[in-house]
Design an enzyme around this catalytic site. Structure first.
Site, PDB file in Angstrom:
ATOM      1  N   LEU A 147       1.040  -1.093   0.080  1.00  0.00           N
ATOM      2  CA  LEU A 147      -0.106  -0.072  -0.039  1.00  0.00           C
ATOM      3  C   LEU A 147       0.997   1.221   0.027  1.00  0.00           C
ATOM      4  CD1 LEU A 147      -2.634  -0.772   2.815  1.00  0.00           C
ATOM      5  CD2 LEU A 147      -2.912  -1.007   0.198  1.00  0.00           C
ATOM      6  N   ASP A 148       0.634   2.348  -0.700  1.00  0.00           N
ATOM      7  CA  ASP A 148       1.397   3.496  -0.754  1.00  0.00           C
ATOM      8  C   ASP A 148       1.394   4.118   0.786  1.00  0.00           C
ATOM      9  OD1 ASP A 148       1.591   3.297  -3.612  1.00  0.00           O
ATOM     10  OD2 ASP A 148      -0.278   4.667  -3.670  1.00  0.00           O
ATOM     11  N   LYS A 149       2.362   4.606   0.872  1.00  0.00           N
ATOM     12  CA  LYS A 149       2.732   5.284   2.368  1.00  0.00           C
ATOM     13  C   LYS A 149       1.384   6.284   2.924  1.00  0.00           C
ATOM     14  CE  LYS A 149       5.526   8.769   4.861  1.00  0.00           C
ATOM     15  NZ  LYS A 149       6.320   9.618   4.928  1.00  0.00           N
ATOM     16  N   THR A 202      -1.716   5.706   1.914  1.00  0.00           N
ATOM     17  CA  THR A 202      -2.867   4.978   1.899  1.00  0.00           C
ATOM     18  C   THR A 202      -3.010   4.023   3.168  1.00  0.00           C
ATOM     19  OG1 THR A 202      -2.754   4.728  -0.583  1.00  0.00           O
ATOM     20  CG2 THR A 202      -4.342   3.129   0.523  1.00  0.00           C
ATOM     21  N   ARG A 229      -5.313   5.517  -8.783  1.00  0.00           N
ATOM     22  CA  ARG A 229      -5.090   6.969  -8.624  1.00  0.00           C
ATOM     23  C   ARG A 229      -4.722   7.197 -10.181  1.00  0.00           C
ATOM     24  NH1 ARG A 229       0.514   6.962  -5.225  1.00  0.00           N
ATOM     25  NH2 ARG A 229       0.353   9.302  -5.645  1.00  0.00           N
TER      26      ARG A 229
END
Length: 299
Positions: A139-141, A143, A240
């Site tokens: 997961l992105d930082k 998110t 995104r």
């Protein structure tokens, strides 16, 4: 001086924000007996969350109605304490966590220790120094939401190899800019990454990795829309890019065209992850509550 509504548990202190202020000033006002340096170190160690996301910036802007949670010092220094995350499930093969926005999944050249992977590695090595943790997906930082890690290389490969078949449900909540007119829809394209690590869409078949995203409108107002998003494929930055393609970029996502950020974080949350356990074949389903700030933006 403003009075702050306060509640507490054995491990945390919680305060409701009554007026616009910066985070460091707010913390100093609710912890008047602590020195400025002591309050700063609480922030730097990742002991402070705002509306469920870990925040370390001193000048982070607070707004009325937000909730600030402080992990008590005694708890934070306990070896077993995880910061910016919590374990939802653990067995001999895997660990499922809830990751807050603001915590890295894995190390970067700049940050090695304040990551989900590093903390889980320390967690399993308390039982046996030989134990290891392997990342299955990221997961992105910025998110928040549900993540799964494997406890062996073999388990990681098993989960990744059959990821598409194993995963029965993968639902995100996306807070996006603008009022989406359609109630639901599907976006399909081929994703490619350029030299500066920006992912973009191509409509030319086979030109990149095929990505399919389904979305459904939950609610909206004139400025923002809250969507439930189902991933048919799991490509890097897929939601995104597809929201940008739709003309409604994810809130706070400057990289992909966003110009506003009322929640002061990325408007993306991994709400549900359901998959077949690679050993028992049992269906496992995990759900992380949607941050209140997402609903506030569309109220």
């Amino acid at each position: 001086m403003t009075k702050h509504t306060r509640s507490s548990t054995n491990d945390t202190l919680q305060f409701n924000v009554e007026e616009e202020t910066e985070l460091l000033s707010f913390l100093r006002s609710v912890m008047p007996n602590r020195s400025r340096n002591s309050v700063k170190s609480i922030l730097t160690r990742g002991q402070v969350s705002v509306d469920g996301h870990m925040e370390t910036k001193h000048n982070y802007q607070l707004h009325p109605g937000q909730e600030v949670t402080i992990l008590k010092n005694k708890v934070a220094v306990k070896e077993s304490m995880l910061i910016g995350m919590s374990i939802l499930y653990e067995d001999r093969d895997l660990i499922v966590i809830y990751k807050e926005a603001g915590l890295l999944s894995i190390a970067t050249p700049k940050e090695k220790k304040q990551t989900a992977h590093h903390q889980l590695m320390e967690h399993v090595q308390r039982e046996n120094p030989q134990n290891r943790i392997f990342i299955v997906h990221r997961l992105d930082k910025d998110t928040s939401g549900v993540m799964v890690f494997a406890k062996s290389e073999q388990m990681k490969r098993k989960l990744q190899r059959n990821w598409k078949e194993n995963v029965k449900e993968r639902t995100y909540m996306a807070l996006v800019e603008g009022q989406i007119q359609q109630e639901s829809g599907t976006i399909s394209s081929w994703l490619k990454e350029n030299k500066i690590h920006v992912v973009y869409s191509s409509q030319k078949k086979g030109d990149g990795q095929h990505a399919v995203t389904h979305f459904k409108k939950v609610r909206s107002n004139a400025q923002f829309s809250l969507l439930e998003v189902e991933l048919e494929t799991g490509r890097k930055n897929q939601i995104r890019v597809h929201m940008q393609d739709l003309g409604h970029p994810v809130v706070g996502d400057k990289k992909y065209g966003a110009t506003t950020n009322p929640i002061q974080r990325l408007g993306l949350h991994a709400k549900v992850l359901a998959f077949s356990h690679p050993v028992t074949n049992k269906l496992m389903r995990f759900e992380a509550p949607v941050p209140k700030s997402f609903y506030r933006a569309v109220s």
